[in-house]
Design a protein around this motif. Structure first.
Motif, PDB file in Angstrom:
ATOM      1  N   UNK A  75      58.824  26.250  47.195  1.00 54.90           N
ATOM      2  CA  UNK A  75      58.222  27.531  46.818  1.00 54.90           C
ATOM      3  C   UNK A  75      57.179  27.939  47.847  1.00 54.90           C
ATOM      4  N   UNK A  76      57.145  29.202  48.193  1.00 52.14           N
ATOM      5  CA  UNK A  76      56.195  29.704  49.175  1.00 52.14           C
ATOM      6  C   UNK A  76      54.901  30.141  48.503  1.00 52.14           C
ATOM      7  N   UNK A  77      53.875  30.353  49.302  1.00 51.94           N
ATOM      8  CA  UNK A  77      52.546  30.643  48.776  1.00 51.94           C
ATOM      9  C   UNK A  77      52.520  31.918  47.937  1.00 51.94           C
ATOM     10  N   UNK A  78      53.391  32.881  48.235  1.00 52.83           N
ATOM     11  CA  UNK A  78      53.392  34.136  47.475  1.00 52.83           C
ATOM     12  C   UNK A  78      54.147  34.020  46.153  1.00 52.83           C
ATOM     13  N   UNK A  79      54.657  32.833  45.841  1.00 54.60           N
ATOM     14  CA  UNK A  79      55.373  32.617  44.587  1.00 54.60           C
ATOM     15  C   UNK A  79      56.871  32.726  44.703  1.00 54.60           C
ATOM     16  N   UNK A  80      57.372  33.112  45.873  1.00 57.51           N
ATOM     17  CA  UNK A  80      58.808  33.314  46.052  1.00 57.51           C
ATOM     18  C   UNK A  80      59.498  32.080  46.589  1.00 57.51           C
ATOM     19  N   UNK A  81      60.812  32.104  46.488  1.00 60.41           N
ATOM     20  CA  UNK A  81      61.677  31.160  47.187  1.00 60.41           C
ATOM     21  C   UNK A  81      62.568  31.990  48.113  1.00 60.41           C
ATOM     22  N   UNK A 109      53.658  27.024  39.361  1.00 62.47           N
ATOM     23  CA  UNK A 109      54.830  27.559  40.056  1.00 62.47           C
ATOM     24  C   UNK A 109      55.563  28.576  39.192  1.00 62.47           C
ATOM     25  N   UNK A 110      55.659  28.285  37.899  1.00 65.37           N
ATOM     26  CA  UNK A 110      56.338  29.199  36.981  1.00 65.37           C
ATOM     27  C   UNK A 110      55.596  30.529  36.901  1.00 65.37           C
ATOM     28  N   UNK A 111      54.287  30.460  36.768  1.00 64.10           N
ATOM     29  CA  UNK A 111      53.489  31.690  36.669  1.00 64.10           C
ATOM     30  C   UNK A 111      53.596  32.523  37.943  1.00 64.10           C
ATOM     31  N   UNK A 112      53.539  31.868  39.088  1.00 68.20           N
ATOM     32  CA  UNK A 112      53.591  32.603  40.351  1.00 68.20           C
ATOM     33  C   UNK A 112      54.974  33.212  40.580  1.00 68.20           C
ATOM     34  N   UNK A 113      56.013  32.456  40.230  1.00 70.10           N
ATOM     35  CA  UNK A 113      57.360  32.998  40.353  1.00 70.10           C
ATOM     36  C   UNK A 113      57.580  34.177  39.420  1.00 70.10           C
ATOM     37  N   UNK A 114      57.062  34.069  38.193  1.00 67.87           N
ATOM     38  CA  UNK A 114      57.231  35.147  37.225  1.00 67.87           C
ATOM     39  C   UNK A 114      56.518  36.411  37.689  1.00 67.87           C
ATOM     40  N   UNK A 115      55.312  36.255  38.207  1.00 67.85           N
ATOM     41  CA  UNK A 115      54.574  37.428  38.688  1.00 67.85           C
ATOM     42  C   UNK A 115      55.364  38.156  39.768  1.00 67.85           C
ATOM     43  N   UNK A 116      56.019  37.395  40.630  1.00 70.43           N
ATOM     44  CA  UNK A 116      56.754  38.025  41.719  1.00 70.43           C
ATOM     45  C   UNK A 116      57.994  38.764  41.215  1.00 70.43           C
ATOM     46  N   UNK A 117      58.771  38.139  40.327  1.00 72.50           N
ATOM     47  CA  UNK A 117      60.020  38.788  39.917  1.00 72.50           C
ATOM     48  C   UNK A 117      59.768  39.975  38.989  1.00 72.50           C
ATOM     49  N   UNK A 150      62.281  30.080  38.536  1.00 73.15           N
ATOM     50  CA  UNK A 150      61.236  30.254  37.523  1.00 73.15           C
ATOM     51  C   UNK A 150      61.761  29.899  36.135  1.00 73.15           C
ATOM     52  N   UNK A 151      62.936  30.407  35.793  1.00 68.64           N
ATOM     53  CA  UNK A 151      63.525  30.094  34.487  1.00 68.64           C
ATOM     54  C   UNK A 151      63.793  28.607  34.346  1.00 68.64           C
ATOM     55  N   UNK A 152      64.188  27.956  35.448  1.00 69.32           N
ATOM     56  CA  UNK A 152      64.470  26.514  35.408  1.00 69.32           C
ATOM     57  C   UNK A 152      63.200  25.712  35.197  1.00 69.32           C
ATOM     58  N   UNK A 153      62.156  26.023  35.949  1.00 66.84           N
ATOM     59  CA  UNK A 153      60.904  25.269  35.819  1.00 66.84           C
ATOM     60  C   UNK A 153      60.288  25.445  34.432  1.00 66.84           C
TER      61      UNK A 153
END
Length: 360
Positions: A302-308, A32-40, A343-346
């Motif tokens: 979290x959604x499949x594309x890494x976003x919330x 989840x962290x990796x996917x969120x980071x890629x998106x932001x 992402x920062x929290x996870x």
């Protein structure tokens, strides 16, 4: 004779199941962290292609997510980080004269506070630009620009807080947040010549901060963040943390205000600040129930594309909507901020590791 072996086999099986279950959340958290980071990081780059202005939600918070992820072994793109800091610095450098005059800066103290935080994250040194931001903050303490008026026509707040020039919840909805950001930024970047004025401003602001009522989750979170970074009263810090924990919903999340549902912006922000300010953390599978529930909320939403997705509820937008290429259409700016906080929290729940882009 078979019974002891059956019992032993059952025990080993149960232990193995327990180990597997304990490992799964950590694996989910890393993914989840990796996917969120890629998106932001992509969203921040998109912003630079579409806008020339500094953005709290597309510069500061993605930078925070990237640096927290780097602490747990997820490689950081150093040219990307430098580019975000350059964009931030240029925005304020071009407005040095405006800030020295105390004229209106879009977003007011919110923009100034988040800007100094972005430069601090990138470890940029103090210079004439940061000194101008401090001068601006000193000039606008206790004032707010009235809509439709000239910059010199200010509304006096009758106290020592800092406030935004326009209300856009949640990021520009808390004077406690603005005041805390201003104080932390001034403490880091004030020049020797500015120190006496900063000390006087800080003494008055901290007095207001200690007495301000807590109406929203932003208020509670930034009160705790301020008490932690400014070495505030220990009992007040414990009481504020207790109020934050008590506000956690049954779904594991936190809402922006009591009349709203939980969302990833407030939940990510809250979990991050709780971890940063001393909430005890062991192995993620054995962490405090508050952390477990917040973690599960973020993983679940979290959604499949890494976003919330967090929907904007600002009716009168200070900035006309434009398509930045991020998910969620008219909600993409707040959703990018929410994704960065989550992402920062996870990342707090993963074991620290040396940064892969730097030598041990």
């Amino acid at each position: 004779m078979k019974q002891p072996f059956i019992i032993l086999a059952a025990l080993l099986w149960s232990l193995n199941i327990g180990q597997t279950t304990a490992a799964e959340p950590a694996l989910d958290v890393e993914s989840a962290t990796r996917r969120g980071l890629a998106l932001v990081t992509r969203a921040a780059s998109n912003w630079q292609s579409n806008k020339t202005c500094f953005s709290c939600h597309h510069q500061t918070l993605p930078m925070l997510a990237a640096l927290e992820s780097a602490k747990v072994g997820i490689a950081i793109d150093e040219p990307w980080l430098s580019s975000q800091a350059d964009t931030t610095h240029k925005y304020f450098r071009l407005r040095i004269d405006l800030m020295h005059a105390g004229n209106h800066l879009p977003g007011g103290s919110t923009t100034a506070g988040y800007g100094l935080w972005a430069l601090s994250l990138a470890q940029r040194p103090a210079d004439e630009t940061t000194a101008a931001v401090i001068t601006y903050l000193l000039k606008i303490q206790g004032t707010a620009r009235l809509e439709g008026r000239e910059p010199t026509e200010l509304k006096r707040l009758q106290d020592a807080r800092w406030t935004t020039s326009c209300r856009r919840l949640p990021m520009q909805g808390s004077d406690i947040a603005d005041t805390t950001l201003a104080l932390i930024g001034m403490r880091k970047y004030a020049t020797a010549e500015q120190q006496p004025d900063v000390a006087r401003a800080a003494a008055a602001a901290e007095k207001w901060l200690n007495q301000a009522s807590l109406k929203t989750q932003e208020d509670r979170i930034w009160r705790l963040w301020g008490l932690h970074h400014l070495q505030g009263d220990a009992e007040a810090k414990l009481a504020t943390r207790a109020a934050i924990v008590a506000a956690q919903r049954d779904d594991g999340g936190w809402p922006q205000t009591d009349d709203r549902a939980s969302d990833a912006f407030s939940t990510g922000q809250t979990l991050f600040v709780l971890c940063q300010t001393g909430l005890p953390l062991a192995d993620p599978a054995l962490a405090d129930p508050v952390v477990q529930q917040a973690r599960d909320y973020l993983l679940r939403t979290q959604l499949a594309d890494g976003s919330w997705l967090v929907e904007s509820h600002v009716k009168n937008k200070a900035q006309p909507y434009f398509e930045n290429g991020d998910p969620h259409g008219e909600h993409q700016f707040l959703s990018t901020a929410a994704t960065a906080w989550a992402t920062a929290a996870l990342a707090q729940l993963l074991p620290p590791q040396p940064r892969p882009d730097q030598p041990n």
